[in-house]
Design a protein around this motif. Sequence first.
Motif, short mmCIF file in Angstrom:
data_model
loop_
_atom_site.label_atom_id
_atom_site.label_comp_id
_atom_site.label_asym_id
_atom_site.label_seq_id
_atom_site.Cartn_x
_atom_site.Cartn_y
_atom_site.Cartn_z
N HIS A 133 3.03 -0.14 -8.81
CA HIS A 133 1.78 0.24 -8.17
C HIS A 133 1.44 -0.75 -7.07
O HIS A 133 2.06 -1.82 -6.98
N GLU A 134 0.43 -0.45 -6.28
CA GLU A 134 -0.01 -1.38 -5.24
C GLU A 134 -0.29 -2.74 -5.87
O GLU A 134 -0.94 -2.83 -6.91
N LYS B 176 7.82 4.95 -11.09
CA LYS B 176 6.45 5.27 -11.52
C LYS B 176 5.68 4.04 -12.02
O LYS B 176 4.46 4.01 -11.97
N ASN B 177 6.38 3.02 -12.54
CA ASN B 177 5.70 1.86 -13.11
C ASN B 177 5.32 0.81 -12.05
O ASN B 177 4.78 -0.23 -12.37
N SER C 167 2.08 -4.69 -7.05
CA SER C 167 3.20 -5.06 -7.91
C SER C 167 4.23 -5.88 -7.14
O SER C 167 4.55 -5.58 -5.99
N ARG D 290 0.84 -1.20 0.00
CA ARG D 290 0.00 0.00 0.00
C ARG D 290 0.87 1.25 0.00
O ARG D 290 2.06 1.19 0.31
N GLN E 111 7.38 7.44 -0.78
CA GLN E 111 6.74 7.13 -2.06
C GLN E 111 7.55 7.67 -3.23
O GLN E 111 7.57 7.07 -4.30
#
Length: 76
Positions: free
Chosen positions: A37-38, A34-35, A40, A8, A29
Amino acid sequence: MKKAILDRIEDGKAVFLLEPNQQTWTIPQTKVPKNIHEGSSVIINGTTITLDEQTTNKNKARIASKLEQLRKKNGQ
């Protein structure tokens, strides 16, 4: 080298669950590519975080399959 899943993002911090014992690892964060995400899956090598595309795709497929099974079971 460690494997982890981005669990998260909250309050500007990314919380990873490290494998195999689900120990948490929290970083700003802004340090997360950038690639990613939650949900991943990632590989952590020192201070470098890389998306593990193969594991991420397997996990997404497994989750989608389970959701489909639940929908069928519930008659939807």
